[in-house]
Scaffold this motif. Structure first.
Motif, PDB file in Angstrom:
ATOM      1  N   ASN A 254     -23.865  35.794  15.934  1.00 47.99           N
ATOM      2  CA  ASN A 254     -22.755  36.702  16.189  1.00 47.99           C
ATOM      3  C   ASN A 254     -23.242  37.949  16.910  1.00 47.99           C
ATOM      4  O   ASN A 254     -24.312  38.468  16.641  1.00 47.99           O
TER       5      ASN A 254
ATOM      6  N   GLY B 162     -18.456  42.006  15.367  1.00 47.72           N
ATOM      7  CA  GLY B 162     -17.457  41.581  14.395  1.00 47.72           C
ATOM      8  C   GLY B 162     -16.748  42.776  13.805  1.00 47.72           C
ATOM      9  O   GLY B 162     -17.137  43.910  14.019  1.00 47.72           O
TER      10      GLY B 162
ATOM     11  N   GLY C  31     -14.412  44.052  10.124  1.00 49.61           N
ATOM     12  CA  GLY C  31     -14.043  43.739   8.756  1.00 49.61           C
ATOM     13  C   GLY C  31     -15.062  44.212   7.737  1.00 49.61           C
ATOM     14  O   GLY C  31     -14.699  44.583   6.643  1.00 49.61           O
TER      15      GLY C  31
ATOM     16  N   ASP D  43      -9.701  39.387   5.959  1.00 53.38           N
ATOM     17  CA  ASP D  43     -10.322  38.409   6.848  1.00 53.38           C
ATOM     18  C   ASP D  43     -11.341  39.097   7.747  1.00 53.38           C
ATOM     19  O   ASP D  43     -11.181  40.264   8.109  1.00 53.38           O
TER      20      ASP D  43
ATOM     21  N   ASP E  62     -13.421  38.864  11.361  1.00 50.91           N
ATOM     22  CA  ASP E  62     -13.480  38.275  12.698  1.00 50.91           C
ATOM     23  C   ASP E  62     -14.893  38.379  13.246  1.00 50.91           C
ATOM     24  O   ASP E  62     -15.531  39.424  13.120  1.00 50.91           O
TER      25      ASP E  62
ATOM     26  N   GLU F 272     -17.299  37.520  16.771  1.00 52.58           N
ATOM     27  CA  GLU F 272     -17.421  37.116  18.165  1.00 52.58           C
ATOM     28  C   GLU F 272     -18.854  36.651  18.388  1.00 52.58           C
ATOM     29  O   GLU F 272     -19.767  37.089  17.703  1.00 52.58           O
TER      30      GLU F 272
ATOM     31  N   ILE G 193     -12.707  28.640   7.629  1.00 49.62           N
ATOM     32  CA  ILE G 193     -12.951  29.323   8.893  1.00 49.62           C
ATOM     33  C   ILE G 193     -11.992  28.746   9.921  1.00 49.62           C
ATOM     34  O   ILE G 193     -11.728  27.543   9.930  1.00 49.62           O
TER      35      ILE G 193
ATOM     36  N   SER H 139     -10.858  30.377  17.492  1.00 49.43           N
ATOM     37  CA  SER H 139      -9.898  30.675  18.542  1.00 49.43           C
ATOM     38  C   SER H 139     -10.544  30.401  19.892  1.00 49.43           C
ATOM     39  O   SER H 139     -11.707  30.763  20.114  1.00 49.43           O
TER      40      SER H 139
ATOM     41  N   THR I  45      -5.290  29.087  18.004  1.00 48.01           N
ATOM     42  CA  THR I  45      -6.147  29.177  16.820  1.00 48.01           C
ATOM     43  C   THR I  45      -6.071  27.861  16.065  1.00 48.01           C
ATOM     44  O   THR I  45      -4.994  27.294  15.900  1.00 48.01           O
TER      45      THR I  45
ATOM     46  N   SER J  23     -14.282  32.672  19.236  1.00 45.33           N
ATOM     47  CA  SER J  23     -14.374  33.624  18.126  1.00 45.33           C
ATOM     48  C   SER J  23     -13.975  32.892  16.854  1.00 45.33           C
ATOM     49  O   SER J  23     -13.267  31.889  16.896  1.00 45.33           O
TER      50      SER J  23
ATOM     51  N   THR K  64     -12.731  33.361  12.625  1.00 44.59           N
ATOM     52  CA  THR K  64     -12.195  34.226  11.580  1.00 44.59           C
ATOM     53  C   THR K  64     -12.501  33.595  10.240  1.00 44.59           C
ATOM     54  O   THR K  64     -12.180  32.426  10.008  1.00 44.59           O
TER      55      THR K  64
ATOM     56  N   LYS L 291     -11.511  33.251   6.712  1.00 42.92           N
ATOM     57  CA  LYS L 291     -10.288  33.444   5.942  1.00 42.92           C
ATOM     58  C   LYS L 291     -10.687  33.719   4.485  1.00 42.92           C
ATOM     59  O   LYS L 291     -10.625  32.857   3.624  1.00 42.92           O
TER      60      LYS L 291
END
Length: 156
Positions: free
Chosen positions: A12, A15, A17, A42, A44, A46, A78, A81, A86, A125, A127, A129
């Protein structure tokens, strides 16, 4: 002659969060994040430096996570996207427990229900969850995306 499958791997690069998400780029056996639970929002992520070449056919995407957690009934799903759509959530290959382990989401043939081009795969990307955790606490050390692809046939 068929082309062999190749991979592009990246950790990564950015990100949101949690504050320490950049630490997930290195596998150094440390608990790099504040603990997160189902109450955490959540997360995220990248990815950078995937470098899937133009003309390649995307065969699958796999997210690898190294970490640990308290024993609990479920680990977070997970979603990926491709920039315009998505995926549905995918559960990991195994549940986290109290010792370091590696689990995967997806595989060399899993397209996550989405269409992919080299451009969209390079901008993938994810996410986390976190709300899908039923109970327990997670600590992650390392998150990596691997894109499996087959090179296109060169034309004359």
């Amino acid at each position: 002659m068929p082309n062999s499958t190749s991979v592009a791997t990246a950790t990564n690069s950015a990100g949101t969060g949690i504050g320490a998400i950049s630490a997930w780029a290195s596998s150094d056996d440390t608990r790099n994040n504040p603990s997160f639970t189902s109450a955490t929002g959540d997360i995220d992520i990248e990815f950078g430096n995937l470098n899937v070449p133009a003309g390649a056919t995307i065969d699958g995407l796999e997210l690898t996570v190294e970490g640990q957690g308290s024993n609990f009934a479920a680990t977070p799903e997970i979603v990926l996207s491709n920039g315009s759509s998505t995926s549905n959530g995918i559960a990991p290959s195994a549940a986290f427990n109290k010792s370091d382990q590696v689990v995967t989401y997806g595989s060399s043939t899993e397209l996550w229900g989405l269409s992919w081009t080299p451009t969209t795969a390079n901008a993938v990307s994810a996410t986390i969850k976190v709300s899908t955790i039923l109970s327990g606490v997670l600590f992650w050390d390392f998150v990596q995306m691997t894109v499996y692809y087959t090179l296109g046939t060169p034309s004359n």
